[in-house]
Design a protein around this motif. Sequence first.
Motif, PDB file in Angstrom:
ATOM      1  N   GLY A 118       6.324 -11.058 -15.103  1.00 24.87           N
ATOM      2  CA  GLY A 118       5.104 -11.533 -15.748  1.00 24.87           C
ATOM      3  C   GLY A 118       5.314 -12.335 -17.015  1.00 24.87           C
ATOM      4  O   GLY A 118       4.398 -12.446 -17.840  1.00 24.87           O
ATOM      5  N   LEU A 139       4.791  -5.700  -5.304  1.00 28.02           N
ATOM      6  CA  LEU A 139       5.557  -4.520  -5.696  1.00 28.02           C
ATOM      7  C   LEU A 139       4.971  -3.337  -4.952  1.00 28.02           C
ATOM      8  O   LEU A 139       3.818  -2.951  -5.189  1.00 28.02           O
ATOM      9  CB  LEU A 139       5.480  -4.314  -7.213  1.00 28.02           C
ATOM     10  CG  LEU A 139       6.312  -3.161  -7.784  1.00 28.02           C
ATOM     11  CD1 LEU A 139       7.801  -3.404  -7.551  1.00 28.02           C
ATOM     12  CD2 LEU A 139       6.028  -2.969  -9.275  1.00 28.02           C
ATOM     13  N   THR A 183       1.587  -4.101  -3.561  1.00 31.50           N
ATOM     14  CA  THR A 183       0.526  -4.504  -4.490  1.00 31.50           C
ATOM     15  C   THR A 183       0.849  -5.853  -5.102  1.00 31.50           C
ATOM     16  O   THR A 183       1.962  -6.053  -5.601  1.00 31.50           O
ATOM     17  CB  THR A 183       0.355  -3.460  -5.610  1.00 31.50           C
ATOM     18  OG1 THR A 183      -0.013  -2.203  -5.043  1.00 31.50           O
ATOM     19  CG2 THR A 183      -0.712  -3.889  -6.614  1.00 31.50           C
ATOM     20  N   GLU A 184      -0.105  -6.759  -5.082  1.00 34.33           N
ATOM     21  CA  GLU A 184       0.097  -8.085  -5.671  1.00 34.33           C
ATOM     22  C   GLU A 184       0.215  -7.960  -7.193  1.00 34.33           C
ATOM     23  O   GLU A 184      -0.678  -7.423  -7.860  1.00 34.33           O
ATOM     24  CB  GLU A 184      -1.086  -9.004  -5.324  1.00 34.33           C
ATOM     25  CG  GLU A 184      -0.972 -10.403  -5.899  1.00 34.33           C
ATOM     26  CD  GLU A 184       0.246 -11.159  -5.386  1.00 34.33           C
ATOM     27  OE1 GLU A 184       1.114 -11.504  -6.219  1.00 34.33           O
ATOM     28  OE2 GLU A 184       0.326 -11.388  -4.165  1.00 34.33           O
ATOM     29  N   VAL A 185       1.324  -8.464  -7.734  1.00 31.75           N
ATOM     30  CA  VAL A 185       1.553  -8.357  -9.178  1.00 31.75           C
ATOM     31  C   VAL A 185       1.832  -9.701  -9.829  1.00 31.75           C
ATOM     32  O   VAL A 185       2.154  -9.763 -11.021  1.00 31.75           O
ATOM     33  CB  VAL A 185       2.711  -7.376  -9.492  1.00 31.75           C
ATOM     34  CG1 VAL A 185       2.366  -5.962  -9.037  1.00 31.75           C
ATOM     35  CG2 VAL A 185       4.029  -7.847  -8.873  1.00 31.75           C
ATOM     36  N   MET A 189       0.767 -10.633 -13.478  1.00 31.26           N
ATOM     37  CA  MET A 189       0.378  -9.406 -14.165  1.00 31.26           C
ATOM     38  C   MET A 189       1.225  -9.259 -15.426  1.00 31.26           C
ATOM     39  O   MET A 189       2.407  -9.600 -15.438  1.00 31.26           O
ATOM     40  CB  MET A 189       0.563  -8.206 -13.237  1.00 31.26           C
ATOM     41  CG  MET A 189      -0.067  -6.927 -13.739  1.00 31.26           C
ATOM     42  SD  MET A 189       0.095  -5.567 -12.522  1.00 31.26           S
ATOM     43  CE  MET A 189      -1.100  -6.072 -11.289  1.00 31.26           C
ATOM     44  N   LYS A 198       1.736  -3.832 -17.951  1.00 35.67           N
ATOM     45  CA  LYS A 198       1.120  -3.197 -16.785  1.00 35.67           C
ATOM     46  C   LYS A 198       2.158  -2.926 -15.699  1.00 35.67           C
ATOM     47  O   LYS A 198       2.003  -2.017 -14.888  1.00 35.67           O
ATOM     48  CB  LYS A 198       0.021  -4.099 -16.207  1.00 35.67           C
ATOM     49  CG  LYS A 198      -1.100  -4.429 -17.179  1.00 35.67           C
ATOM     50  CD  LYS A 198      -1.934  -3.210 -17.500  1.00 35.67           C
ATOM     51  CE  LYS A 198      -3.248  -3.577 -18.198  1.00 35.67           C
ATOM     52  NZ  LYS A 198      -3.038  -4.311 -19.461  1.00 35.67           N
ATOM     53  N   LEU A 199       3.224  -3.735 -15.685  1.00 35.26           N
ATOM     54  CA  LEU A 199       4.235  -3.617 -14.647  1.00 35.26           C
ATOM     55  C   LEU A 199       5.173  -2.435 -14.876  1.00 35.26           C
ATOM     56  O   LEU A 199       5.631  -1.804 -13.923  1.00 35.26           O
ATOM     57  CB  LEU A 199       5.050  -4.912 -14.562  1.00 35.26           C
ATOM     58  CG  LEU A 199       4.273  -6.131 -14.061  1.00 35.26           C
ATOM     59  CD1 LEU A 199       5.083  -7.404 -14.290  1.00 35.26           C
ATOM     60  CD2 LEU A 199       3.934  -5.984 -12.588  1.00 35.26           C
ATOM     61  N   MET A 232       4.122   0.726 -13.398  1.00 32.50           N
ATOM     62  CA  MET A 232       4.149   0.642 -11.936  1.00 32.50           C
ATOM     63  C   MET A 232       5.559   0.806 -11.379  1.00 32.50           C
ATOM     64  O   MET A 232       5.745   0.859 -10.164  1.00 32.50           O
ATOM     65  CB  MET A 232       3.572  -0.696 -11.483  1.00 32.50           C
ATOM     66  CG  MET A 232       2.087  -0.845 -11.769  1.00 32.50           C
ATOM     67  SD  MET A 232       1.465  -2.482 -11.308  1.00 32.50           S
ATOM     68  CE  MET A 232       1.586  -2.388  -9.498  1.00 32.50           C
TER      69      MET A 232
END
Length: 234
Positions: free
Chosen positions: A51, A62, A65-67, A70, A74-75, A78
Amino acid sequence: MSLLEVKDVHGGYGGAPILNGVNMSIDKEDVGVIVGPNGAGKSTTLKAIFGLLEVTDGSILLEGTEVANMQADKLVPMGLGFVPQEFNVFTSMSVHENLEMGAYIRRDDFSDTIASIYDMFPPLKEKRKQNAGELSGGQRQMVAMGRALMSQPKLLLLDEPSAGLSPRYMMEIFETVVNINQAGVGILMVEQNARQALEFASKGFVLANGKNRFTGTGRELLDDPEVARSFLGG
């Protein structure tokens, strides 16, 4: 479902395209190694995943989930960790304080994680009260990797972890990468020491001009005469 899927990713800085269709897939048991000439988009690919630059087209998944685009903060929760090539330790803080900083998202007792990192990097335990800025290059790299592991990532991104290290430290870092992977963490790393890194890579990606030129296992790339001639120095 793959841990990470990068699909036809385009992006760059300030509208200048650097990535022109990068594709890669990483599972948790993989050590993925990205190699290629300077300016190929290797480090840029890691930054796009984490990001740190705008993805203008394509998809980054990931665990499904589309990241893409991002924010990094936030990553990390995750399950994504990133160790940049430079400025990757807090030089005025002790080794132990650096590791504690890596646990900033955690609200549980992380003493066991610190203990496991000291087991993985014995020199750090000896120097845990020393400022990270006083360590050797190889030891700083250990601190940076250890701090990233404090958030218990599922996938660790490493940008040239052996840069500037002696051959002995380079091999120590590579052995540690394998140990981290065997402990259940997927690895995607950029490396200039391409031959040595591809020796233990389960997946290899040769980038040129911002897109995949060759993709295969590390051994397949090492055995490919064109890869050897064009990207591995013969």
